[in-house]
Design an enzyme around this catalytic site. Structure first.
Site, PDB file in Angstrom:
ATOM      1  N   HIS A  22       1.122  -1.035  -0.198  1.00  0.00           N
ATOM      2  CA  HIS A  22      -0.129   0.199  -0.133  1.00  0.00           C
ATOM      3  C   HIS A  22       0.808   1.445   0.125  1.00  0.00           C
ATOM      4  CE1 HIS A  22       1.075  -0.311   4.159  1.00  0.00           C
ATOM      5  NE2 HIS A  22       0.682   1.601   4.390  1.00  0.00           N
TER       6      HIS A  22
HETATM    7  C1  UD1 Z   1      -2.481   5.105   6.026  1.00  0.00           C
HETATM    8  C2  UD1 Z   1      -0.571   5.740   6.674  1.00  0.00           C
HETATM    9  C3  UD1 Z   1       0.275   4.179   6.308  1.00  0.00           C
HETATM   10  C4  UD1 Z   1      -0.743   3.416   6.798  1.00  0.00           C
HETATM   11  C5  UD1 Z   1      -1.921   2.645   6.160  1.00  0.00           C
HETATM   12  C6  UD1 Z   1      -2.540   1.593   6.650  1.00  0.00           C
HETATM   13  C7  UD1 Z   1      -0.691   8.095   7.035  1.00  0.00           C
HETATM   14  C8  UD1 Z   1       0.588   8.947   6.681  1.00  0.00           C
HETATM   15  N1  UD1 Z   1      -0.500   6.652   6.299  1.00  0.00           N
HETATM   16  O1  UD1 Z   1      -2.184   5.206   4.911  1.00  0.00           O
HETATM   17  O2  UD1 Z   1       1.359   4.910   7.119  1.00  0.00           O
HETATM   18  O3  UD1 Z   1       0.189   2.394   6.457  1.00  0.00           O
HETATM   19  O4  UD1 Z   1      -2.279   3.608   6.716  1.00  0.00           O
HETATM   20  O5  UD1 Z   1      -3.106   1.401   5.954  1.00  0.00           O
HETATM   21  O6  UD1 Z   1      -1.021   8.291   7.795  1.00  0.00           O
HETATM   22  N2  UD1 Z   1      -9.407   4.241   1.986  1.00  0.00           N
HETATM   23  C9  UD1 Z   1     -10.371   4.054   1.911  1.00  0.00           C
HETATM   24  N3  UD1 Z   1     -11.439   3.256   3.194  1.00  0.00           N
HETATM   25  C10 UD1 Z   1     -10.368   3.085   4.703  1.00  0.00           C
HETATM   26  C11 UD1 Z   1      -9.350   4.585   4.336  1.00  0.00           C
HETATM   27  C12 UD1 Z   1      -8.424   5.067   3.094  1.00  0.00           C
HETATM   28  O7  UD1 Z   1     -10.834   3.602   0.883  1.00  0.00           O
HETATM   29  O8  UD1 Z   1     -11.364   2.801   5.098  1.00  0.00           O
HETATM   30  C13 UD1 Z   1      -8.669   5.041   0.680  1.00  0.00           C
HETATM   31  C14 UD1 Z   1      -8.699   6.392   0.420  1.00  0.00           C
HETATM   32  O9  UD1 Z   1      -8.688   6.219  -0.746  1.00  0.00           O
HETATM   33  C15 UD1 Z   1      -8.008   6.699   0.923  1.00  0.00           C
HETATM   34  C16 UD1 Z   1      -6.502   5.778   0.307  1.00  0.00           C
HETATM   35  O10 UD1 Z   1      -6.993   4.732   1.010  1.00  0.00           O
HETATM   36  O11 UD1 Z   1      -7.665   8.194  -0.240  1.00  0.00           O
HETATM   37  C17 UD1 Z   1      -5.478   6.279   1.827  1.00  0.00           C
HETATM   38  O12 UD1 Z   1      -6.049   6.529   2.909  1.00  0.00           O
HETATM   39  P1  UD1 Z   1      -5.276   6.895   3.617  1.00  0.00           P
HETATM   40  O13 UD1 Z   1      -5.316   7.435   4.827  1.00  0.00           O
HETATM   41  O14 UD1 Z   1      -4.443   8.918   3.641  1.00  0.00           O
HETATM   42  O15 UD1 Z   1      -3.563   6.673   3.847  1.00  0.00           O
HETATM   43  P2  UD1 Z   1      -3.167   4.731   4.047  1.00  0.00           P
HETATM   44  O16 UD1 Z   1      -2.515   5.417   2.602  1.00  0.00           O
HETATM   45  O17 UD1 Z   1      -3.852   3.785   3.648  1.00  0.00           O
END
Ligand code: UD1
Length: 370
Positions: free
Chosen positions: A207
């Site tokens: 991821h």
């Molecule tokens: C976040 C953390 C990362 C961690 C990871 C574990 C930061 C900077 N990054 O990254 O350190 O390893 O979580 O999963 O805080 N999304 C969904 N559903 C959700 C959550 C996210 O669909 O419940 C999708 C959304 O499109 C979003 C993307 O995932 O834009 C990224 O989510 P985000 O929380 O911004 O960062 P992660 O890549 O999950």
């Protein structure tokens, strides 16, 4: 009595906070724990299922921030968390890990003069292109009490000029969750569910933006997976961010075309632990999985150029292979042929008692030691 707000935001936070809240509930005369969920992760598979599996109490407050740019997400957490702190007037706010919610809540507290403790402090990849590295550096600079998982973290903090009085080496709190739940997880029929009962397989997670947001890097990893899957089936629970980028980068057909690369929805804690503890090999770009595989003695290939968890390489089963397909394939083949890296010894204080040591330190902390 210490009133403590325990902050959770994203998936890797839940297994760190659950044992701490449980330990606080075992000391009701000393601790009043509250749980605040920022809502950084909100899907049932990324959040709710972890509350159930880890028996984490429902959040007292849910900030519902959801996804957006780093700046907007961090700012939304700050704006919504500040009134909660003003209302609750906690003695401590406890933040864990390195996600955007961690720095956002720490920053709110330090401006309000509320004490902050950071669990999993001191880890450094020395790669400032990683958003998590920035979150780690800044949180450690401003928190009052820094709970470290290993000696290398203490050394990193001291080298950054942080006074020793703020640092407590307590061990790895994720291992508290792992030890508590391993038996329950192993008793599940997760492997049967995926047709992997009695079958050797690899488990994959991806991821990191550096791996999945760029077509070229993602394709290099897929080149390697294609060769590995021909020898060992790979189960791939796909993070929502990765599912989105596979579609956006036009890689869906390529991923589907790889025989024996089985893509599934993200898994809950117990199902994932079941599959990890039975896997022949784990391939990942996650931080926590590097530690869990070391604790379990399962060979791990980290598909990154660096790690903030060098102890898993020094003592454990982790090999940082990067994203060069030739190297990934060679290391995976060696592991399959029986020359996987063996666990040297379990890192000190990864013993299931870290949350108790955290509570002891909170009870006895004297601010003048700052
Ligand atoms: C976040 C953390 C990362 C961690 C990871 C574990 C930061 C900077 N990054 O990254 O350190 O390893 O979580 O999963 O805080 N999304 C969904 N559903 C959700 C959550 C996210 O669909 O419940 C999708 C959304 O499109 C979003 C993307 O995932 O834009 C990224 O989510 P985000 O929380 O911004 O960062 P992660 O890549 O999950």
């Amino acid at each position: 009595m210490l009133k403590v707000i325990n902050v959770v935001g994203a998936r890797p936070n839940f297994m760190k906070v659950a044992p701490i809240v449980a330990a606080m509930k075992r000391r009701p005369a000393k601790f009043l724990p509250l749980v605040v969920h920022t809502g950084q992760h909100y899907d049932s598979a990324m959040s709710d299922s972890f509350f159930r599996d880890l028996e984490l109490p429902e959040p007292d407050t849910h900030l519902g921030v959801g996804s957006s740019s780093h700046a907007a997400q961090t700012a939304a957490v700050m704006e919504r968390f500040e009134p909660v702190v003003l209302r609750e007037k906690p003695d401590w706010v406890l933040v864990v890990g390195d996600v955007n919610s961690t720095i956002a809540c720490a920053l709110v507290c330090v401006k309000l003069g509320v004490k902050v403790a950071h669990v999993e402090a001191g880890l450094r990849s020395r790669d400032r292109t990683m958003p998590e590295e920035i979150n780690r550096l800044l949180t450690d600079q401003i928190a009052d009490l820094l709970f470290t998982p290993s000696q290398d973290a203490d050394e990193n903090l001291l080298a950054e000029g942080i006074p020793r009085g703020r640092i407590r080496l307590v061990g790895n709190v994720m291992i508290d969750s792992l030890q508590k739940n391993l038996q329950t997880a192993r008793a599940r029929n997760t492997r049967e569910q995926f047709g992997l009962s009695g079958v050797k397989y690899a488990l994959l997670t991806l991821h990191r933006p550096s791996n999945v947001d760029l077509r070229e890097s993602f394709e290099r990893i897929l080149d390697a997976l294609e060769v590995i899957a021909a020898k060992l089936p790979i189960l791939f629970p796909v993070h929502p961010r990765t599912r989105k980028t596979i579609a956006e980068l036009g890689l869906s057909a390529r991923v589907e075309s790889i025989r024996d690369l089985l893509t599934v929805d993200p898994l809950g804690y117990l199902s994932f632990l079941n599959l990890m503890s039975n896997a022949s090999l784990v391939l990942t770009d996650s931080g926590g999985i590097q530690e869990e595989t070391t604790a379990l003695g399962i060979p791990c290939l980290t598909l990154r150029e660096n790690t903030e968890r060098p102890i898993t390489v020094e003592m454990g089963t982790n090999v940082v292979v990067g994203t060069d397909p030739t190297k990934i394939i060679a290391t995976a083949m060696a592991a399959m042929n029986g020359s996987a890296k063996k666990l040297q010894y379990r890192p000190p204080l990864w013993d299931g008692k870290t949350s108790e040591r955290i509570l002891d330190a909170l009870e006895t902390f004297v601010p003048s030691s700052r």
